[in-house]
Write a protein that holds these residues in place. Structure first.
Motif, PDB file in Angstrom:
ATOM      1  N   PHE A 246     -14.136  -8.342  -0.538  1.00 42.64           N
ATOM      2  CA  PHE A 246     -12.921  -7.901   0.132  1.00 42.64           C
ATOM      3  C   PHE A 246     -12.245  -9.051   0.859  1.00 42.64           C
ATOM      4  N   PHE A 247     -10.914  -8.915   0.996  1.00 39.45           N
ATOM      5  CA  PHE A 247     -10.096  -9.901   1.686  1.00 39.45           C
ATOM      6  C   PHE A 247      -9.238  -9.190   2.710  1.00 39.45           C
ATOM      7  N   GLU A 248      -9.156  -9.772   3.900  1.00 40.40           N
ATOM      8  CA  GLU A 248      -8.220  -9.263   4.900  1.00 40.40           C
ATOM      9  C   GLU A 248      -6.843  -9.816   4.534  1.00 40.40           C
ATOM     10  N   VAL A 249      -5.866  -8.922   4.457  1.00 41.20           N
ATOM     11  CA  VAL A 249      -4.508  -9.348   4.095  1.00 41.20           C
ATOM     12  C   VAL A 249      -3.497  -8.791   5.088  1.00 41.20           C
ATOM     13  N   THR A 250      -2.376  -9.506   5.201  1.00 41.68           N
ATOM     14  CA  THR A 250      -1.231  -8.947   5.912  1.00 41.68           C
ATOM     15  C   THR A 250      -0.243  -8.505   4.837  1.00 41.68           C
ATOM     16  N   VAL A 251       0.429  -7.408   5.124  1.00 39.34           N
ATOM     17  CA  VAL A 251       1.389  -6.844   4.184  1.00 39.34           C
ATOM     18  C   VAL A 251       2.741  -7.504   4.437  1.00 39.34           C
ATOM     19  N   ASP A 252       3.240  -8.211   3.430  1.00 35.73           N
ATOM     20  CA  ASP A 252       4.550  -8.867   3.538  1.00 35.73           C
ATOM     21  C   ASP A 252       5.667  -7.872   3.248  1.00 35.73           C
ATOM     22  N   ARG A 253       5.437  -7.015   2.239  1.00 37.23           N
ATOM     23  CA  ARG A 253       6.452  -6.025   1.842  1.00 37.23           C
ATOM     24  C   ARG A 253       5.792  -4.790   1.286  1.00 37.23           C
ATOM     25  N   GLU A 254       6.368  -3.631   1.604  1.00 37.41           N
ATOM     26  CA  GLU A 254       5.978  -2.370   0.973  1.00 37.41           C
ATOM     27  C   GLU A 254       7.121  -1.993   0.046  1.00 37.41           C
ATOM     28  N   GLU A 255       6.846  -1.942  -1.237  1.00 38.59           N
ATOM     29  CA  GLU A 255       7.879  -1.590  -2.207  1.00 38.59           C
ATOM     30  C   GLU A 255       8.014  -0.074  -2.311  1.00 38.59           C
ATOM     31  N   SER A 256       9.209   0.392  -2.670  1.00 37.58           N
ATOM     32  CA  SER A 256       9.422   1.835  -2.806  1.00 37.58           C
ATOM     33  C   SER A 256       8.938   2.345  -4.165  1.00 37.58           C
ATOM     34  N   ARG A 257       8.790   1.437  -5.126  1.00 37.79           N
ATOM     35  CA  ARG A 257       8.269   1.799  -6.455  1.00 37.79           C
ATOM     36  C   ARG A 257       7.125   0.858  -6.786  1.00 37.79           C
ATOM     37  N   TRP A 258       6.025   1.432  -7.314  1.00 36.60           N
ATOM     38  CA  TRP A 258       4.881   0.615  -7.710  1.00 36.60           C
ATOM     39  C   TRP A 258       4.138   1.334  -8.838  1.00 36.60           C
ATOM     40  N   PRO A 259       3.269   0.605  -9.546  1.00 34.98           N
ATOM     41  CA  PRO A 259       2.659   1.170 -10.755  1.00 34.98           C
ATOM     42  C   PRO A 259       1.981   2.535 -10.573  1.00 34.98           C
ATOM     43  N   GLU A 260       1.250   2.745  -9.495  1.00 34.98           N
ATOM     44  CA  GLU A 260       0.500   3.998  -9.338  1.00 34.98           C
ATOM     45  C   GLU A 260       1.132   4.947  -8.315  1.00 34.98           C
ATOM     46  N   MET A 261       2.433   4.793  -8.094  1.00 36.20           N
ATOM     47  CA  MET A 261       3.110   5.616  -7.081  1.00 36.20           C
ATOM     48  C   MET A 261       3.030   7.114  -7.365  1.00 36.20           C
ATOM     49  N   HIS A 262       2.897   7.494  -8.636  1.00 34.15           N
ATOM     50  CA  HIS A 262       2.839   8.922  -8.973  1.00 34.15           C
ATOM     51  C   HIS A 262       1.433   9.486  -8.792  1.00 34.15           C
ATOM     52  N   LYS A 263       0.436   8.594  -8.690  1.00 36.82           N
ATOM     53  CA  LYS A 263      -0.957   9.022  -8.533  1.00 36.82           C
ATOM     54  C   LYS A 263      -1.442   8.926  -7.089  1.00 36.82           C
ATOM     55  N   ARG A 264      -0.836   8.018  -6.323  1.00 33.62           N
ATOM     56  CA  ARG A 264      -1.393   7.696  -5.007  1.00 33.62           C
ATOM     57  C   ARG A 264      -0.327   7.702  -3.922  1.00 33.62           C
ATOM     58  N   LYS A 265      -0.695   8.293  -2.794  1.00 36.20           N
ATOM     59  CA  LYS A 265       0.113   8.158  -1.584  1.00 36.20           C
ATOM     60  C   LYS A 265      -0.519   7.035  -0.773  1.00 36.20           C
ATOM     61  N   ARG A 266       0.209   6.538   0.207  1.00 37.67           N
ATOM     62  CA  ARG A 266      -0.343   5.518   1.101  1.00 37.67           C
ATOM     63  C   ARG A 266      -0.033   5.930   2.533  1.00 37.67           C
ATOM     64  N   GLN A 267      -0.882   5.523   3.451  1.00 35.28           N
ATOM     65  CA  GLN A 267      -0.636   5.828   4.860  1.00 35.28           C
ATOM     66  C   GLN A 267      -1.267   4.767   5.748  1.00 35.28           C
ATOM     67  N   TRP A 268      -0.579   4.462   6.851  1.00 38.12           N
ATOM     68  CA  TRP A 268      -1.079   3.533   7.865  1.00 38.12           C
ATOM     69  C   TRP A 268      -1.866   4.343   8.889  1.00 38.12           C
ATOM     70  N   VAL A 269      -3.087   3.913   9.183  1.00 45.09           N
ATOM     71  CA  VAL A 269      -3.915   4.634  10.145  1.00 45.09           C
ATOM     72  C   VAL A 269      -4.610   3.658  11.101  1.00 45.09           C
ATOM     73  N   PRO A 270      -4.886   4.116  12.339  1.00 50.63           N
ATOM     74  CA  PRO A 270      -5.634   3.273  13.283  1.00 50.63           C
ATOM     75  C   PRO A 270      -7.116   3.217  12.905  1.00 50.63           C
ATOM     76  N   TYR A 271      -7.844   2.308  13.539  1.00 44.53           N
ATOM     77  CA  TYR A 271      -9.253   2.076  13.214  1.00 44.53           C
ATOM     78  C   TYR A 271     -10.099   3.355  13.232  1.00 44.53           C
TER      79      TYR A 271
END
Length: 159
Positions: A110-135
């Motif tokens: 695993f790698f710790e990454v910072t998110v530069d951009r969240e795109e509105s369209r991506w390859p698995e957008m129809h299969k997966r939702k995403r969410q920001w959560v605290p620790y």
């Protein structure tokens, strides 16, 4: 540095999958942190219910596990990210009765990454939702996936 071309197609199958010396599948993933390191981006699992960190097989045409991890972040979460640090190798922690006798099922990097951009369209957008959560929420969700929880705990996400 040249911008990497991002395909809108997810890779499928395991014909180009890399394996370790003991036959274990090599898996690369990311712990995507918000700029202030107070939240982690999680994605809906493609398996039965639940949320996970973006991860997937390191393939033979990818020079480094880091390349594979960033591709997985794009395909599964729709994010363009920058690797901040390597969180190291994490063995498969599933109980022995869930693994074959001859080899661990997977080895995770695993790698710790910072998110530069969240795109509105991506390859698995129809299969997966995403969410920001605290620790605390992420740790609770990942309790049933010890290798993912270990990656989260190795990151600099604020507790």
């Amino acid at each position: 540095m040249m911008a990497q071309v991002r395909s809108m197609e997810s890779r499928t199958g395991r014909k180009n999958q890399r394996y370790g010396s003991k036959g274990e599948r090599l898996v690369a993933g990311v712990v995507p942190l918000s700029a202030d390191k107070t939240k982690v981006l999680m994605i809906q699992s493609s398996g039965p219910g639940g949320w996970v960190l973006p991860k997937g097989g390191w393939e033979t045409d990818e020079e480094t596990a880091q390349d594979a991890a960033c591709r997985e972040a794009w395909e599964e979460a729709g994010v363009i990210c920058t690797v901040q640090r390597d969180l190291g190798l994490i063995p498969d922690m599933r109980p022995p009765h869930l693994l074959s006798a001859s080899a661990p099922k997977a080895s995770y990097q695993f790698f710790e990454v910072t998110v530069d951009r969240e795109e509105s369209r991506w390859p698995e957008m129809h299969k997966r939702k995403r969410q920001w959560v605290p620790y605390a929420q992420a740790a609770s969700i990942l309790a049933r996936r010890p290798e993912l929880l270990e990656a989260l705990n190795r990151s600099s996400l604020k507790r």
